[in-house]
Write an enzyme that holds these catalytic residues in place. Structure first.
Site, PDB file in Angstrom:
ATOM      1  N   CYS A 268       0.833  -1.208   0.000  1.00  0.00           N
ATOM      2  CA  CYS A 268       0.000   0.000   0.000  1.00  0.00           C
ATOM      3  C   CYS A 268       0.863   1.252   0.000  1.00  0.00           C
ATOM      4  O   CYS A 268       0.474   2.281  -0.556  1.00  0.00           O
ATOM      5  CB  CYS A 268      -0.952   0.002   1.192  1.00  0.00           C
TER       6      CYS A 268
ATOM      7  N   HIS B 126      -1.586   1.530   7.505  1.00  0.00           N
ATOM      8  CA  HIS B 126      -2.054   1.436   6.119  1.00  0.00           C
ATOM      9  C   HIS B 126      -1.974   2.807   5.460  1.00  0.00           C
ATOM     10  O   HIS B 126      -2.227   3.837   6.089  1.00  0.00           O
ATOM     11  CB  HIS B 126      -3.494   0.920   6.088  1.00  0.00           C
TER      12      HIS B 126
END
Length: 717
Positions: free
Chosen positions: A307, A649
Site C-alpha cells: 500500500c 495502512h
C-alpha cells in the site's frame, strides 16, 4: 571480545561523552554530503579493523558511525531538505543494520540518541526560535471570486483544533488505530460498476496472485558526473505510434468494462532532418463517456504489503510533468542504456506501468513488472512482504530515476537547470556560484531536477562581530517537523496548527548561543599557548578519542567536521562564553520547483511512535522567496497514513481533473485505497461546501503544483 549489556551501554555512553558531545552542535550545521561520507568512512574503518582483529577499534568506529546515522545526520540542518542524498543515507543505514552481530550495539546507540534528542530539545537556554519572517500563507493575494468561495475536501476531523505553535512536538505512541482490517481493502462486490455509484470496487481476491520475484541483486550505481560542456543537440526524432494493438505488458488487469481499450506498440524512433521542435504526444484514449476511463482512474492491487508503493504511484501518476515524461517516451532521450541496460531500468518499468494505468481507467492492475524491478534493485526492502515508509520509497524512486536519466542532453531540454541570476535571487554571488557549479558537477542533471528540485540558503550570522557564513542546499522533498502548542505566544484557542506554521517554523530564525553557537572564525581566540596546551592534552586522551581523531584525519572529507572546535582550549572556551557568543541562523527559499512535495515528520526513531497531531493544509499555498517573489501552489494529491509504521495502512487522494483545477464544479478528487476507489462528488462529503482548506491527523505527504499568475487568473475568474 565479549561484552555484557552493561559494558556495551557504558562504552556507548563513554564514546558519546568523549567523541560526540562536544562536537554535536557544530556537526548539525555541517554539509550533509560530508556527514554521509564520514559515516561511510567509519563503516569501512570498522570492516578493516575487524579483518586485522582490532576488535575494540572496530567496535568504537561502529558506535561513532551509528551516532552519525541516528543522531547527527537526522538532526542536521540539511537532512530536512531531502534530495537524492537520502537514498545514500538509506543504503548506508542498511549497511550498518546488516551487521547482525552488532545488532544490540546499534539498538543501544539508537536508544541513547533518542534520549539525547529529547534532552537537547528540552534545554531552552541554548536554542530560541522565532518567526519574524512568515514565508508561507494560505490566503490568496486578492479576494476570491464569488464562484471560488466554495472549496474543500472531506474533513474527517470534527473536534476542536489547536493554537498556532512555535516549537517542536514529540511523537507519542498511539495504538488506537493499529487494528487495521485488511479485508476492507479488498473486494466488496463483484467485478461490476453500478451506474451512478460513488464507490468503485475492483477485482476479486482470487485475482490477487502473489508475483514471483527475481533473486538478482545489483550493486550500488554511481551518480552521473560530467566535467565537459554539453554536446550539440541531436537531430529531432519522430515517434511512429501504432494504435489498436493489444498491449503485451506483463502487468495483469481485471476488466470492469466490456469496451476494449486501444493499445499501443513500442514506437519506432527514426532520425529525420528537421528544425521543427520535437512533439511528444500522449497515447490516445478511446472516446468514452465513462469518467473513470476518460481520466484514467485506475486501481492498483495489493499482493501483500505494498500500500505504501501504491499510494505514492497514484500521486506520481497524478503529477502531470512526471507522468508525461514517461507516457510521451521523452525519458528515452536521457536514458543511459550503456550504464543501465534494460534489465535494471526502473525508468522503463515506470513507463510500462504508467501506460497501463493511462489506458485502463475503470480497471485495476497488479504492477508486477514495477514491483519486480524494485525488488531487484532494492532487495533490502523485502518487497512485497514488508511494510516500508512511503516517503522513503518516493526518495528512493526519484534518486534512481535521477541516476538513470542524468545525461548531457538534459541541459538542451531544460536550460533552467544551468542558468541563474545571483543578483535576482539576492544570494551571495561568489558563495552561490561556487556551490552551484560544484553541486551540478557532483550530482549531474536530470529531468527530476527540473520537476522537483528546490534550493535553500542558510545563513549563520555572528552577533558579536557581524561575520556571516553562507551555505546552500537542494531538496526534492521538504521534511517538516510538526510543531507543538505554545501556551504563551498566542491566546486564541481557535487558532489551528497549519501547514503554513510548519513551513514558517522551518524558516524561522534560530538563536544559537553558548556551546550551540557557530564557531565564528573571526571571533576565535588564537592563543599559541592554549594551542600548545591543547595539543599536549590531546595526547593524553583515551584511545577511543585518539581512534576517532585518526579516523577523522584519514577521511577525505574531514574538513567538513569539527576542526574549528578542536582548536579551542578550556581557557579559550571560558573567554568566549564570558563574551556571550551568539549566532542567528536563518533559512530562506531561493528557488522553488514546479512540484513541491512536503513530508510531515510524524514518526520517531523506532518508527513505532507516531505524532497524530491534526494538521490543516490549504488548497492554495503561497510561499515567499528571499527576493520577495510569491510562488503560488495548488494542492493535487496527498498520501495519508493510519496506524503506525509497523501495523498501519497508506491511502492517497488525488485530484484527477486533467489540469488539477480546483474551481467550482471542476475538481475531481478520488481516494485510492489499493484497488478500492472512492470518487467524491460535490453533493457528497462536502467537497465544495465553502472551505479552502482541509484538516487531518493522518495526512503524511502532500503534493503541490506551481501555478503561473496567468493560469491562476484563468482558473478562478
Amino acid at each position: 571480545m565479549l561484552l555484557n549489556p552493561d559494558q556495551i551501554l557504558n562504552l556507548v555512553r563513554k564514546v558519546y561523552e568523549v567523541d560526540i558531545k562536544q562536537f554535536y552542535s557544530q556537526l548539525r550545521l555541517k554539509n550533509l554530503r560530508g556527514l554521509l561520507d564520514h559515516a561511510a568512512h567509519l563503516f569501512n574503518v570498522y570492516l578493516r579493523d575487524l579483518e586485522i582483529n582490532q576488535e575494540m577499534e572496530a567496535l568504537t568506529a561502529f558506535i561513532i558511525g551509528c551516532y552519525y546515522l541516528y543522531l547527527i545526520i537526522p538532526q542536521s540542518l540539511q537532512f530536512q531538505t531531502r534530495n537524492n542524498l537520502y537514498s545514500s543515507y538509506a543504503k548506508l543505514k542498511n549497511d550498518y543494520q546488516d551487521e547482525h552481530v552488532m545488532g544490540y550495539v546499534l539498538k543501544v546507540v539508537r536508544d541513547e540518541s533518542t534520549v539525547i534528542v529529547d534532552r537537547y530539545l528540552a534545554e531552552s537556554n541554548g536554542i530560541c526560535r522565532t518567526i519574524k519572517r512568515k514565508r508561507a500563507y494560505s490566503l490568496p493575494l486578492r479576494p476570491l471570486p464569488v464562484h471560488m468561495a466554495s472549496l474543500s475536501i472531506h474533513n474527517k476531523f470534527d473536534g476542536s483544533l489547536h493554537e498556532i505553535p512555535n516549537e517542536l512536538t514529540k511523537p507519542t505512541n498511539d495504538n488506537s488505530k493499529e487494528d487495521i482490517v485488511r479485508e476492507s481493502n479488498q473486494i466488496a462486490s463483484s467485478n461490476k460498476l453500478e451506474a451512478g455509484s460513488e464507490v468503485a470496487y475492483y477485482t476479486s481476491k482470487e485475482a490477487l496472485s502473489k508475483p514471483s520475484y527475481l533473486k538478482l541483486s545489483t550493486g550500488k550505481d554511481a551518480l552521473f558526473k560530467t566535467l565537459s560542456s554539453p554536446a550539440t543537440a541531436p537531430p529531432v526524432h519522430s515517434l511512429e505510434v501504432s494504435s489498436q494493438i493489444r498491449d503485451s505488458s506483463q502487468d495483469s488487469s481485471s476488466s470492469l468494462s466490456k469496451v476494449e481499450k486501444p493499445k499501443e506498440e513500442e514506437g519506432k524512433i527514426e532520425a529525420i532532418e528537421s528544425s521543427a521542435p520535437k512533439a511528444y504526444n500522449l497515447p490516445v484514449i478511446e472516446d468514452s463517456n465513462d469518467l473513470l476511463s476518460e481520466l484514467s482512474i485506475t486501481g492498483l492491487q495489493n499482493p501483500c504489503n505494498t500500500c505504501y508503493i501504491n499510494s505514492i504511484i497514484q500521486c506520481l501518476f497524478g503529477t502531470t510533468l512526471f507522468r508525461d515524461l514517461f507516457l510521451t517516451k521523452k525519458y528515452r532521450l536521457f536514458l543511459n542504456t550503456n550504464k543501465y541496460p534494460k534489465e535494471v531500468q526502473l525508468s522503463r518499468s515506470i513507463y510500462v506501468l504508467f501506460k497501463k494505468m493511462y489506458l485502463n481507467g475503470g480497471r485495476a492492475i497488479i504492477p508486477n513488472r514495477f514491483l519486480k524491478m524494485c525488488k531487484k534493485l532494492r532487495p533490502d526492502l523485502n518487497i512485497p512482504d514488508d511494510q516500508q515508509d512511503t516517503q522513503e520509497f518516493l526518495l528512493i524512486v526519484l534518486a534512481r530515476i535521477h541516476e538513470e536519466l542524468s545525461n548531457e542532453n538534459v541541459v538542451k531540454y531544460y536550460p533552467d537547470l544551468v542558468s541563474y541570476d545571483a543578483n535576482a535571487l539576492q544570494v551571495n554571488p561568489s558563495k552561490y556560484e561556487k556551490w552551484y557549479e560544484r553541486n551540478v558537477i557532483t550530482d549531474g542533471l536530470s529531468p527530476i531536477d527540473h520537476i522537483y528540485r528546490g534550493q535553500l540558503e542558510n545563513i549563520l550570522k555572528c552577533q558579536r562581530c557581524g561575520n556571516s557564513s553562507y551555505s546552500y542546499s537542494t531538496f526534492y522533498v521538504l521534511s517538516l517537523a510538526i510543531p507543538k502548542l505554545s501556551l504563551y505566544s498566542f491566546t486564541s484557542k481557535s487558532r489551528k496548527i497549519k501547514l503554513e506554521d510548519c513551513i514558517n517554523l522551518f524558516t524561522g530564525d534560530e538563536e544559537l548561543s553558548g556551546d550551540n553557537a557557530w564557531d565564528c572564525p573571526n571571533c576565535r581566540i588564537t592563543d599559541s599557548k592554549s594551542k600548545k596546551e591543547e595539543i599536549t592534552s590531546q595526547k593524553k586522551k583515551s584511545t577511543i578519542f585518539g581512534f576517532h581523531s585518526r579516523s577523522r584525519s584519514k577521511s577525505p572529507h574531514h574538513h567538513h567536521h569539527h576542526h574549528h572546535s578542536s582548536d579551542d582550549s578550556t581557557k579559550n572556551a571560558k573567554k568566549r562564553n564570558s563574551k556571550k557568543l551568539t549566532t542567528i541562523k536563518s533559512l530562506d527559499f531561493i528557488v522553488l520547483p514546479p512540484i513541491l512535495v512536503i513530508h510531515l515528520s510524524r514518526f520517531y526513531y523506532d518508527l513505532t511512535k507516531k505524532n497524530s497531531t491534526v494538521i490543516t493544509y490549504p488548497l492554495i499555498l503561497n510561499i515567499i522567496l528571499k527576493n520577495g517573489k510569491v510562488i503560488r501552489y495548488k494542492l493535487y494529491g496527498t498520501v495519508n497514513h493510519s496506524g503506525n509504521l509497523i501495523n498501519g495502512h497508506y491511502t492517497s487522494v488525488v485530484n484527477k481533473e486533467k489540469s488539477h483545477e480546483i474551481g467550482l464544479n471542476r475538481q475531481v478528487w478520488v481516494t485510492f485505497d489499493d484497488d478500492y476507489i472512492q470518487q467524491h462528488r460535490k453533493d457528497r462529503n462536502n467537497f465544495e461546501a465553502g472551505k479552502t482548506e482541509m484538516s487531518s491527523d493522518e495526512v503524511y505527504v502532500l503534493f503541490y503544483e506551481r501555478m503561473d499568475e496567468e493560469n491562476y487568473e484563468e482558473e478562478f475568474c
